[in-house]
Design a protein around this motif. Sequence first.
Motif, PDB file in Angstrom:
ATOM      1  N   GLN A 102     -51.865  -6.440  74.923  1.00 15.50           N
ATOM      2  CA  GLN A 102     -49.950  -6.895  75.844  1.00 15.50           C
ATOM      3  C   GLN A 102     -50.178  -5.164  76.224  1.00 15.50           C
ATOM      4  OE1 GLN A 102     -47.066  -8.453  73.837  1.00 15.50           O
ATOM      5  NE2 GLN A 102     -46.838  -9.826  75.773  1.00 15.50           N
ATOM      6  N   ASP A 127     -46.499  -6.177  58.590  1.00 12.50           N
ATOM      7  CA  ASP A 127     -47.163  -5.048  58.748  1.00 12.50           C
ATOM      8  C   ASP A 127     -48.193  -4.180  58.084  1.00 12.50           C
ATOM      9  OD1 ASP A 127     -45.991  -6.714  62.055  1.00 12.50           O
ATOM     10  OD2 ASP A 127     -44.584  -4.851  61.873  1.00 12.50           O
ATOM     11  N   GLY A 163     -53.485 -16.610  61.941  1.00 14.43           N
ATOM     12  CA  GLY A 163     -52.548 -16.638  63.132  1.00 14.43           C
ATOM     13  C   GLY A 163     -51.688 -15.076  63.618  1.00 14.43           C
ATOM     14  N   GLU A 164     -52.114 -14.857  61.769  1.00  9.91           N
ATOM     15  CA  GLU A 164     -51.182 -13.433  61.845  1.00  9.91           C
ATOM     16  C   GLU A 164     -52.275 -11.686  62.800  1.00  9.91           C
ATOM     17  OE1 GLU A 164     -48.368 -12.229  60.140  1.00  9.91           O
ATOM     18  OE2 GLU A 164     -47.205 -14.091  60.819  1.00  9.91           O
ATOM     19  N   TYR A 165     -53.007 -11.821  62.319  1.00 11.98           N
ATOM     20  CA  TYR A 165     -54.249 -11.526  63.022  1.00 11.98           C
ATOM     21  C   TYR A 165     -53.992 -11.897  64.724  1.00 11.98           C
ATOM     22  CZ  TYR A 165     -55.778  -9.638  58.726  1.00 11.98           C
ATOM     23  OH  TYR A 165     -55.820  -9.050  57.287  1.00 11.98           O
ATOM     24  N   VAL A 166     -54.258 -12.378  65.071  1.00 15.05           N
ATOM     25  CA  VAL A 166     -54.174 -13.004  66.465  1.00 15.05           C
ATOM     26  C   VAL A 166     -53.051 -12.787  67.253  1.00 15.05           C
ATOM     27  CG1 VAL A 166     -54.271 -14.921  68.176  1.00 15.05           C
ATOM     28  CG2 VAL A 166     -55.785 -15.109  66.547  1.00 15.05           C
ATOM     29  N   TYR A 167     -51.756 -13.204  66.524  1.00 15.86           N
ATOM     30  CA  TYR A 167     -50.478 -12.455  66.874  1.00 15.86           C
ATOM     31  C   TYR A 167     -50.660 -10.506  67.638  1.00 15.86           C
ATOM     32  CZ  TYR A 167     -45.850 -10.907  67.014  1.00 15.86           C
ATOM     33  OH  TYR A 167     -45.119  -9.840  67.447  1.00 15.86           O
ATOM     34  N   ARG A 168     -50.995 -10.097  66.147  1.00 13.33           N
ATOM     35  CA  ARG A 168     -50.915  -8.373  65.938  1.00 13.33           C
ATOM     36  C   ARG A 168     -52.113  -8.395  67.303  1.00 13.33           C
ATOM     37  NH1 ARG A 168     -48.862 -10.352  61.781  1.00 13.33           N
ATOM     38  NH2 ARG A 168     -47.068  -8.761  60.940  1.00 13.33           N
ATOM     39  N   TYR A 186     -53.016  -9.772  70.268  1.00 13.71           N
ATOM     40  CA  TYR A 186     -52.894  -9.811  71.191  1.00 13.71           C
ATOM     41  C   TYR A 186     -51.071  -8.994  71.659  1.00 13.71           C
ATOM     42  CZ  TYR A 186     -49.047 -12.593  74.354  1.00 13.71           C
ATOM     43  OH  TYR A 186     -48.473 -12.654  75.323  1.00 13.71           O
ATOM     44  N   LYS A 187     -50.622  -8.253  70.269  1.00 11.36           N
ATOM     45  CA  LYS A 187     -49.552  -7.562  70.673  1.00 11.36           C
ATOM     46  C   LYS A 187     -50.206  -5.905  71.110  1.00 11.36           C
ATOM     47  CE  LYS A 187     -45.013  -8.311  68.874  1.00 11.36           C
ATOM     48  NZ  LYS A 187     -44.287  -8.017  70.527  1.00 11.36           N
ATOM     49  N   GLU A 188     -51.421  -5.703  70.840  1.00 10.96           N
ATOM     50  CA  GLU A 188     -51.747  -4.572  71.049  1.00 10.96           C
ATOM     51  C   GLU A 188     -52.902  -4.589  72.300  1.00 10.96           C
ATOM     52  OE1 GLU A 188     -52.033  -1.621  69.037  1.00 10.96           O
ATOM     53  OE2 GLU A 188     -51.148  -2.619  67.150  1.00 10.96           O
ATOM     54  N   VAL A 198     -48.587  -2.028  66.504  1.00 14.60           N
ATOM     55  CA  VAL A 198     -47.680  -2.366  65.049  1.00 14.60           C
ATOM     56  C   VAL A 198     -48.166  -1.605  64.268  1.00 14.60           C
ATOM     57  CG1 VAL A 198     -47.877  -4.042  62.953  1.00 14.60           C
ATOM     58  CG2 VAL A 198     -48.579  -5.254  65.480  1.00 14.60           C
TER      59      VAL A 198
END
Length: 309
Positions: free
Chosen positions: A292, A215, A281-286, A288-290, A173
């Motif tokens: 992956q 972001d 959720g916004e943090y969890v999503y980010r 998760y992105k990292e 991100v």
Amino acid sequence: MLSIVIPIYNEEGLIDDLVRRIVSALEAFVSDFEILFVDDGSEDGSLRQLLDWQKKYSRIKVLSLSKNFGHQAAFTAGLEYASGDIVGMMDGDLQDPPELFKEMYRKIEEENFDIISGKRSGRKGKNSRHFYTFLFHLLFKNIAAVQNMENTGNFSMMRREAVDALLRMKEKVRYLPGLRAFVGFKQGFVDYIREERIEGDPKMSLSKLFILAADAIFSFSRLPIRMTLTLGLIGTIVFMFAGIYVLVAKIFGFAIIGWSSTLLSIYFLGSIQLVSLGVVGEYVYRIYKESQNRPLYFVKKFYDGNPPK
Ligand code: UDP
Ligand code: MG
């Protein structure tokens, strides 16, 4: 050598003007340079036009990505493939005047700066996007954990050491102006008026713009998560007192059957919980992105003018 990185996504209407203007702007002050266009998966004739120029003019290189990855990823790809000792970044729609690279270059060479960012002292034209951008920068300036970020975008020039530092930050991100401010070094600014786009519509849709703003905020500030915590604490204190009041009322027998106060507190608490969940959720999503850890982009082909080996 000087490299200039320019991301391109569906800009066929302005590539000729762009190339002419940037080439003459650069020839005015430097003899050894490369212009590295990153084709961010354009669906129109942009790539073909870029390749036509690349065949004619050996200083032009074209990095073609396998699909559209978004303009922060395209810039990152360009920075990774740029080979200059000094690297400039600008948008492809000529909103950033390439003539200003001369002043940036001078500051780096003569005044010993490592990073020079273009600071927008104003914008031409009227547009609701400007208002959102203004709001974003106002907010970001006040909450971000990096200094000297006010009103700077991607338009900038950096010494090789700074580019390498920037590229060592591998987060997925990415908000490049924030990362650029974060690396330190001797940073300076040049003021400029942001022009209107010379042709076509913005290729960053409003929704992409909002995602970029989110972001930036989530990766450079802890205000969102702090805010939910603070709200939670305030709520706890308020409801502790409310609880005592309810108990007292019950004991002394003056409790009334109040559905409105019940409903109100349910709505109130419910919405705070939803907002807090959203922030988490916004943090969890980010995260998760990292985790992956997918590559930021894939290169289809690098047209760098060298004969095939
Ligand atoms: N761009 C890109 N990929 C995208 C969107 C935009 O490479 O997914 C390029 C676009 O071609 C332009 C630059 O990024 O050269 C800035 O885009 P735009 O002018 O739409 O953004 P804004 O001016 O709103 O920041
Ligand atoms: Mg633009």
